[in-house]
Design a protein around this motif. Structure first.
Motif, mmCIF file in Angstrom:
data_model
loop_
_atom_site.group_PDB
_atom_site.id
_atom_site.type_symbol
_atom_site.label_atom_id
_atom_site.label_comp_id
_atom_site.label_asym_id
_atom_site.label_seq_id
_atom_site.Cartn_x
_atom_site.Cartn_y
_atom_site.Cartn_z
ATOM 1 N N ALA A 239 13.024 5.382 -8.934
ATOM 2 C CA ALA A 239 14.362 5.903 -8.648
ATOM 3 C C ALA A 239 14.481 6.211 -7.157
ATOM 4 N N VAL A 240 15.577 5.787 -6.548
ATOM 5 C CA VAL A 240 15.774 6.019 -5.112
ATOM 6 C C VAL A 240 17.161 6.605 -4.880
ATOM 7 N N ARG A 241 17.308 7.221 -3.700
ATOM 8 C CA ARG A 241 18.581 7.824 -3.316
ATOM 9 C C ARG A 241 18.989 7.321 -1.935
ATOM 10 N N LYS A 242 20.261 7.426 -1.658
ATOM 11 C CA LYS A 242 20.774 7.041 -0.352
ATOM 12 C C LYS A 242 20.135 7.888 0.735
ATOM 13 N N GLY A 243 19.669 7.220 1.803
ATOM 14 C CA GLY A 243 19.044 7.924 2.915
ATOM 15 C C GLY A 243 17.562 8.185 2.735
ATOM 16 N N GLU A 244 17.013 7.846 1.570
ATOM 17 C CA GLU A 244 15.595 8.070 1.301
ATOM 18 C C GLU A 244 14.753 6.902 1.815
ATOM 19 N N LYS A 245 13.600 7.208 2.385
ATOM 20 C CA LYS A 245 12.677 6.162 2.835
ATOM 21 C C LYS A 245 11.552 6.007 1.823
ATOM 22 N N ILE A 246 11.214 4.756 1.531
ATOM 23 C CA ILE A 246 10.120 4.470 0.607
ATOM 24 C C ILE A 246 9.215 3.396 1.221
ATOM 25 N N VAL A 247 8.011 3.278 0.676
ATOM 26 C CA VAL A 247 7.063 2.269 1.138
ATOM 27 C C VAL A 247 7.002 1.146 0.117
ATOM 28 N N VAL A 248 7.195 -0.086 0.589
ATOM 29 C CA VAL A 248 7.128 -1.265 -0.278
ATOM 30 C C VAL A 248 6.285 -2.336 0.408
ATOM 31 N N ASP A 249 5.702 -3.223 -0.384
ATOM 32 C CA ASP A 249 4.968 -4.365 0.160
ATOM 33 C C ASP A 249 5.954 -5.491 0.453
ATOM 34 N N VAL A 250 5.920 -5.967 1.697
ATOM 35 C CA VAL A 250 6.888 -6.967 2.150
ATOM 36 C C VAL A 250 6.150 -8.243 2.550
ATOM 37 N N PRO A 251 6.617 -9.417 2.114
ATOM 38 C CA PRO A 251 5.966 -10.676 2.498
ATOM 39 C C PRO A 251 6.030 -10.915 4.012
ATOM 40 N N VAL A 252 4.965 -11.551 4.528
ATOM 41 C CA VAL A 252 4.895 -11.922 5.945
ATOM 42 C C VAL A 252 5.232 -13.402 6.083
ATOM 43 N N GLU B 62 7.529 1.012 5.525
ATOM 44 C CA GLU B 62 8.374 2.157 5.157
ATOM 45 C C GLU B 62 9.772 1.913 5.716
ATOM 46 N N ALA B 63 10.773 1.957 4.832
ATOM 47 C CA ALA B 63 12.140 1.683 5.259
ATOM 48 C C ALA B 63 13.116 2.412 4.352
ATOM 49 N N ASP B 64 14.368 2.443 4.778
ATOM 50 C CA ASP B 64 15.433 3.034 3.981
ATOM 51 C C ASP B 64 15.532 2.291 2.658
ATOM 52 N N ALA B 65 15.571 3.034 1.570
ATOM 53 C CA ALA B 65 15.605 2.412 0.241
ATOM 54 C C ALA B 65 16.811 1.499 0.056
ATOM 55 N N LEU B 66 17.903 1.766 0.787
ATOM 56 C CA LEU B 66 19.102 0.949 0.662
ATOM 57 C C LEU B 66 19.118 -0.200 1.667
ATOM 58 N N ASN B 67 18.055 -0.334 2.443
ATOM 59 C CA ASN B 67 18.019 -1.369 3.473
ATOM 60 C C ASN B 67 16.607 -1.929 3.609
#
Length: 212
Positions: free
Chosen positions: A93-106, A128-133
């Motif tokens: 679950a995420v909220r606007k303005g929240e930052k989360i860590v995800v694995d991103v392809p290179v 680590e990036a904005d959950a909405l972006n």
């Protein structure tokens, strides 16, 4: 950037293997939503729509759960080892303005210097990036390089940061391929063959001596 998708879901009230099989027959995917210290929320997701949505592993999905909306991102997707369907999903679950860590392809851009080759050592990196972006991928440019590309060479979108603890291990290895002298290897093999044949003859002669 991450897709913004809206999917209707329903609350899951039955559990166990039997209910899971019934859900799959109805083309539904069992899932659980967690985060923000709230109790886990069990849901059933439409199979086809959800499978299409999570082709981007960091898709931002807005779930409409019987009139209640919740933004989530996939955290763990369990797939059947033999058949092409999703068995279960964990959703964060995420909220606007929240930052989360995800694995991103290179994604690698360009080619190394002439005479050099490259190998992608880390196909994904934690960001680590904005959950909405959330970025769909990050780039690394190896154009004309003669040495390894380290994490500081990654091109990150604005507002995103690397969540790596090891900044010394290469993301992309750049190296000169080693030439192998085929003639020398052939000569070495040919030189070994008579010795082996001689050894076999000696063994045969010893056998004759023993018989006498």
């Amino acid at each position: 950037m991450a897709d913004k998708i809206r999917i209707s879901a329903e609350t899951r009230t039955e559990f166990g293997k039997g209910s899971s099989r019934r859900a799959r027959r109805a083309n539904l995917i069992p899932g659980v939503i967690y985060g923000h210290g709230d109790d886990p929320r069990h849901v059933l997701l439409p199979g086809h729509e959800t499978s299409l949505a999570v082709r981007n592993p960091n898709a931002l999905i807005t779930l409409d759960i019987e009139g209640d909306t919740q933004m989530v991102v996939p955290k763990d997707i369990q797939r059947d080892p033999l058949k092409p369907f999703i068995v279960h999903m964990d959703l964060l679950a995420v909220r606007k303005g929240e930052k989360i860590v995800v694995d991103v392809p290179v994604e690698v851009i360009g080619e190394p210097a002439v005479g050099f080759e490259h190998m992608l050592d880390q196909p994904t990196v934690p960001v680590e990036a904005d959950a909405l972006n959330l970025p769909e991928h990050v780039d690394i440019d190896i154009t004309d390089l003669e040495e390894n590309a380290l994490p500081d060479a990654l091109i990150l979108p604005e507002g995103a940061e690397l969540a790596l603890s090891d900044m010394e291990s290469p993301i992309v290895s750049v190296y000169e391929p080693q030439e192998q002298d085929v003639e020398e290897d052939t000569e070495a093999e040919e030189a070994e063959e008579p010795a082996e044949e001689g050894a076999e003859v000696s063994a045969a002669e010893e056998g004759e001596d023993d018989s006498e």
